[in-house]
Design a protein around this motif. Structure first.
Motif, PDB file in Angstrom:
ATOM      1  N   ARG A  48      25.717  30.108  89.846  1.00 21.42           N
ATOM      2  CA  ARG A  48      25.523  29.957  91.261  1.00 21.42           C
ATOM      3  C   ARG A  48      23.974  29.837  91.318  1.00 21.42           C
ATOM      4  O   ARG A  48      23.262  30.494  90.870  1.00 21.42           O
ATOM      5  CB  ARG A  48      25.929  31.040  92.041  1.00 21.42           C
ATOM      6  N   PRO A  54      27.343  25.244  93.594  1.00 23.24           N
ATOM      7  CA  PRO A  54      28.109  25.702  92.291  1.00 23.24           C
ATOM      8  C   PRO A  54      27.152  25.348  91.115  1.00 23.24           C
ATOM      9  O   PRO A  54      26.873  24.320  91.027  1.00 23.24           O
ATOM     10  CB  PRO A  54      29.430  25.184  92.264  1.00 23.24           C
ATOM     11  N   SER A 449      36.777  31.862 100.323  1.00 22.52           N
ATOM     12  CA  SER A 449      35.820  32.987 100.411  1.00 22.52           C
ATOM     13  C   SER A 449      36.736  34.455 100.074  1.00 22.52           C
ATOM     14  O   SER A 449      37.942  34.426 100.119  1.00 22.52           O
ATOM     15  CB  SER A 449      34.947  33.223 101.613  1.00 22.52           C
ATOM     16  N   TYR A 543      27.738  22.685 102.988  1.00 19.52           N
ATOM     17  CA  TYR A 543      28.330  23.760 102.294  1.00 19.52           C
ATOM     18  C   TYR A 543      29.803  23.735 102.232  1.00 19.52           C
ATOM     19  O   TYR A 543      30.418  24.164 101.082  1.00 19.52           O
ATOM     20  CB  TYR A 543      28.043  25.004 103.284  1.00 19.52           C
ATOM     21  N   TRP A 547      31.684  23.704  98.411  1.00 20.47           N
ATOM     22  CA  TRP A 547      32.613  24.969  97.984  1.00 20.47           C
ATOM     23  C   TRP A 547      34.051  24.644  98.267  1.00 20.47           C
ATOM     24  O   TRP A 547      34.708  25.573  98.267  1.00 20.47           O
ATOM     25  CB  TRP A 547      31.978  26.160  98.713  1.00 20.47           C
ATOM     26  N   PRO A 552      32.799  30.820  97.386  1.00 17.73           N
ATOM     27  CA  PRO A 552      31.751  31.103  97.663  1.00 17.73           C
ATOM     28  C   PRO A 552      31.393  32.512  98.120  1.00 17.73           C
ATOM     29  O   PRO A 552      32.422  33.065  98.377  1.00 17.73           O
ATOM     30  CB  PRO A 552      31.107  30.175  98.722  1.00 17.73           C
ATOM     31  N   ASP A 556      25.703  31.840  98.579  1.00 15.92           N
ATOM     32  CA  ASP A 556      25.992  30.570  98.539  1.00 15.92           C
ATOM     33  C   ASP A 556      25.983  29.887  99.968  1.00 15.92           C
ATOM     34  O   ASP A 556      25.293  28.705 100.120  1.00 15.92           O
ATOM     35  CB  ASP A 556      27.386  30.384  97.839  1.00 15.92           C
ATOM     36  N   THR A 560      22.609  27.517 101.054  1.00 12.43           N
ATOM     37  CA  THR A 560      23.031  25.968 101.125  1.00 12.43           C
ATOM     38  C   THR A 560      22.305  25.370 102.592  1.00 12.43           C
ATOM     39  O   THR A 560      21.916  24.393 102.840  1.00 12.43           O
ATOM     40  CB  THR A 560      24.539  25.794 101.237  1.00 12.43           C
TER      41      THR A 560
END
Length: 793
Positions: A48, A54, A449, A543, A547, A552, A556, A560
């Protein structure tokens, strides 16, 4: 506001030097609110990155499922067997694996039941209420039935038993050999469980009038827990409130149900040819090109099926395939009406099946709105994130309120009265919950998530997108969450019931406002007030794109949003996500200054106006008769030059003196005088604690107004109180902070100067009642529907 005259040279000197100095007043308050989050966020690595993307070595696990299950309609029971292929894509060796057993939430000796708190109502309680005192959250359980999984076999590919240990809602399976990086392990689990009544996530709803049940089957098979670079094994217990952390895989699922049932599930049905009638297959073909929903199973056909004329209908097996999903759910009932259409919601022209299944109890609302709301959701969310990648999206009508989401299918509330009438609240509540739950396909079904730890990452982001989609459905849509003024009551709550947005989902008291409302409001404020739509929309889309089909963390997302927009937002994440302080700006005082132009025409006219205002005030205080009885008024000989003299008249001497003064000034100084600028010093307190932009509305003397916006960084040298100088050519008679309620200020009574009395809560309530139009259905003497306040809505 009292006017203070500033000599010209003094003003020029102060403006030229003070702007370069740090505050030196005794109220100066150094603060770290605008320092970077720094070590609060995890250290970037090859998995990360510091940008929020990523890393080049990012990895995630995968599990493929082949499931065969049967629904026992008479005994309300699921029996199944699954073969799982688990791929170890991590760089680590694994000696065991963990599986989730969500149905164990309902075991009487489980941690959820034993940790539930409450009290006995001395005024009396029903038997059901007493039984629920120590049951799992939200579920009504029959004390005669044993709930939770019965695991009957755990075997490897060769059929050899594997040792396992059950810990609450988790099961550890010990592996016969260590799993190396890049290897796969195949094993099987046999299980069964008794289905609970629907409790908001899964279960059945029974209809006493016709003796049938609708089944909403989810969290129904043992599932692999995630193993990732952040937590290792994610095996937090399921306590009922925090939702799910899962991994992607491919599913093949065979579902055996009574032959008169209709099944809707995650994925695409592989055997419509075997389970549908010729007429139904023809209607499905018609729906491929229809611009409006086509009835695949009509209400008349569903009503005939629910009469159960054939007492022994036999069985049918529906086979579904779902690729690259993190979960699988299905619904089954003989009561289901089914409509569908294939929608080309994106410019690419790719078509997606939009479907709805619902009993007659959902009509007329469901046949009119549900499938269209599904298509609208895919279009609205897709514009802000990415094209919906799956081939189908289904809305299934569950009980009256709330909803729950799964890949490609969601269970949604919103039910009219028995006579088909409904309130405006029920209509919009139903559309809103469908948008919300179908929208969950994007967050967290694709942007995957961890819901159990970070509820806001799916609920908050989804509620924000829901807010925008609702406004795109109907500009006057009565949205429940997203507007700044809708979260102020929660943010002003007692500190004892507040948790940071970053708190774990299982530990939050007010999950609805904390995980749904507050983060959705925060994103709305970022978009509309702090970043602007262009920067926000680009970063938010980045974002989602980065992802999609990955997992994420909050860092993250935070990184982002800053990386893609070029806006430093660490101060915002600190205040809104890591803290519980509210927003409360107080406009304490406003001081008015203007340049002493020494122009007699200007200064004497201003003095005349001030004198007239004073005399007008005094005339209201003094008795009119008394004024007429003064000596000077009655005897003209008592009046002389000074009684008749006009001190505000501009004389030749005044003009000559002014010309001499002008001759001493430079061109810039003369220009400044001619502009006749007013200078106002606003003293503003940050009573709430969270620094936010300062938005000031100026109401001018001529009836016009103007709004000035100052960034949150205005508080960076002093987070307690600031002074801000604003210059205007026109005189300001009214000042207002946050005039359009853009920053979620919890107290608007201290936002104006001079102060303006605010209506009381009772007055506001009365005004709202007077504005409400009567419900035409209620005018006809029919009942009003209700909508649930469940946070899932």
């Amino acid at each position: 506001m009292k006017r203070t005259l500033l000599p010209l040279l003094m003003l020029l000197v102060s403006l030229g030097t003070k702007a370069q100095q740090l505050p030196t007043s005794p109220n100066y308050q150094a603060n770290d609110r605008f320092e970077q989050l720094g070590t609060v966020l995890p250290t970037p690595n090859t998995y990360r990155t510091a940008s929020g993307a990523p890393g080049k070595e990012y990895w995630q696990q995968r599990a493929d499922y082949d499931i065969k299950a049967e629904l026992d309609d008479e005994n309300r029971r699921i029996t199944g067997t699954e073969t799982i292929t688990f791929f170890n894509n991590s760089p680590d060796d694994l000696k065991y694996i963990w599986m989730q057993l969500d149905q164990n939430l309902f075991k009487n000796d489980g941690i959820a039941a034993r940790s539930r708190t409450g009290t006995v109502n001395e005024k009396g309680m029903t038997t059901t209420q007493l039984q629920d005192m120590n049951s799992a959250r939200g579920a009504t359980l029959d004390p005669k039935i044993e709930y939770g999984y019965k695991i009957t076999a755990v075997k490897d590919k060769a059929g050899k038993a594997l040792p396992y240990t059950i810990n609450g809602t988790m099961m550890r399976i010990d592996l016969p050999i260590v799993m190396k990086t890049g290897t796969a392990f195949v094993f099987s689990v046999d299980w069964n469980y008794n289905i609970t009544e629907y409790y908001g996530r899964s279960g059945y709803e029974f209809f006493p009038k016709d003796g049938n049940a609708n089944y909403f089957i989810a969290h129904w098979f043992p599932r692999l827990a995630p193993y990732d670079d952040v937590n290792g094994w994610n095996h937090k217990q399921f306590l009922g409130q925090g939702e799910f952390a899962l991994i992607f895989g491919n599913y093949k699922v065979a579902i055996t149900v009574p032959a008169d049932h209709v099944v809707a599930a995650s994925g695409e049905c592989q055997n419509y040819a075997q389970v549908l009638t010729a007429t139904q297959k023809q209607r499905l073909k018609q729906a491929e090109t229809s611009k409006t929903p086509v009835m695949i199973v009509t209400q008349a056909e569903a009503e005939k099926a629910e009469k159960r004329e054939n007492k022994n209908p036999g069985k049918k097996t529906w086979i579904y395939k779902a690729d690259n999903v993190r979960d699988f759910a299905f619904a089954s009932s003989r009561k289901f009406i089914w409509d569908a259409m294939q929608s080309d919601v994106y410019k690419s022209g790719r078509k997606i099946w939009c479907m709805s299944v619902y009993p007659k109890e959902g009509n007329p609302l469901w046949e009119q709105y549900s499938t269209r709301a599904v298509a609208h959701t895919l279009k609205s969310y897709g514009a802000r994130t990415f094209e919906y990648p799956y081939p189908v999206a289904i809305s299934c009508h569950s009980v009256a309120g709330g909803g729950m989401e799964y890949p490609m299918i969601s269970f949604n509330g919103g039910r009219p009265e028995e006579d088909g009438t409904y309130t405006e609240a029920v209509k919009y509540g139903m559309i809103g919950v469908i948008i919300h739950e179908v929208g969950h396909n994007f967050f967290p079904m694709i942007v995957n998530s961890d819901e159990r730890q970070w509820a806001w990452m799916d609920e908050g982001l989804n509620t924000f997108c829901q807010y925008l989609a609702e406004k795109e459905w109907d500009y006057n849509f009565p949205t429940r969450r997203g507007e700044p003024n809708q979260i102020t009551e929660y943010m002003s709550s007692d500190k004892s019931v507040l948790s940071p947005i970053m708190a774990s989902a299982e530990n939050v008291i007010g999950l609805g406002p904390n995980a749904y409302g507050k983060p959705a409001t925060a994103l709305n404020i970022l978009r509309e007030t702090i970043m602007g739509r262009e920067l926000f929309d680009h970063a938010f889309k980045e974002y989602a794109t980065r992802w999609r089909f990955k997992s994420p963390t909050p860092a993250d997302f935070f990184r982002t949003m800053e990386d893609a927009s070029g806006v430093d937002l660490d101060w915002f994440w600190k205040g809104w996500f890591y803290g519980t302080e509210p927003v409360d700006q107080d406009l304490v005082t406003v001081d008015w200054f203007s340049i002493d132009t020494q122009n007699p025409a200007i200064e004497k006219e201003i003095a005349r106006q001030e004198d007239a205002r004073k005399k007008q005030t005094m005339s209201k205080i003094q008795d009119a008769k008394t004024k007429g009885e003064t000596v000077v008024a009655q005897d003209s000989t008592m009046a002389d030059f000074y009684n008749r003299y006009d001190p505000f008249k501009v004389t030749d001497a005044d003009k000559q003196k002014y010309e001499q003064y002008l001759a001493t000034l430079s061109d810039n100084e003369r220009r400044l005088i001619q502009e006749n600028t007013n200078f106002y010093t606003l003293s503003i307190k940050n009573k709430g604690g969270v620094p936010m932009p300062v938005i000031v509305k100026m109401g001018f003397e001529d009836g016009t107004d103007s709004v000035a916006v100052y960034p949150a960084e205005i508080w960076r040298f002093n987070d307690k109180q600031i002074n801000k100088v604003i210059s205007t050519k026109k005189k300001v008679v009214q000042w207002t902070l946050d005039p359009y309620q853009q920053i979620a200020d919890i107290d608007t009574e201290n936002n104006s100067f001079p102060r303006i009395a605010q209506p009381t809560r009772f007055q506001i309530f009365k005004q709202q009642q007077l504005r409400k139009a009567p419900n035409p259905m209620q005018q006809q003497g029919v009942g009003a529907g209700k909508i649930s306040t469940d946070p899932k809505n």
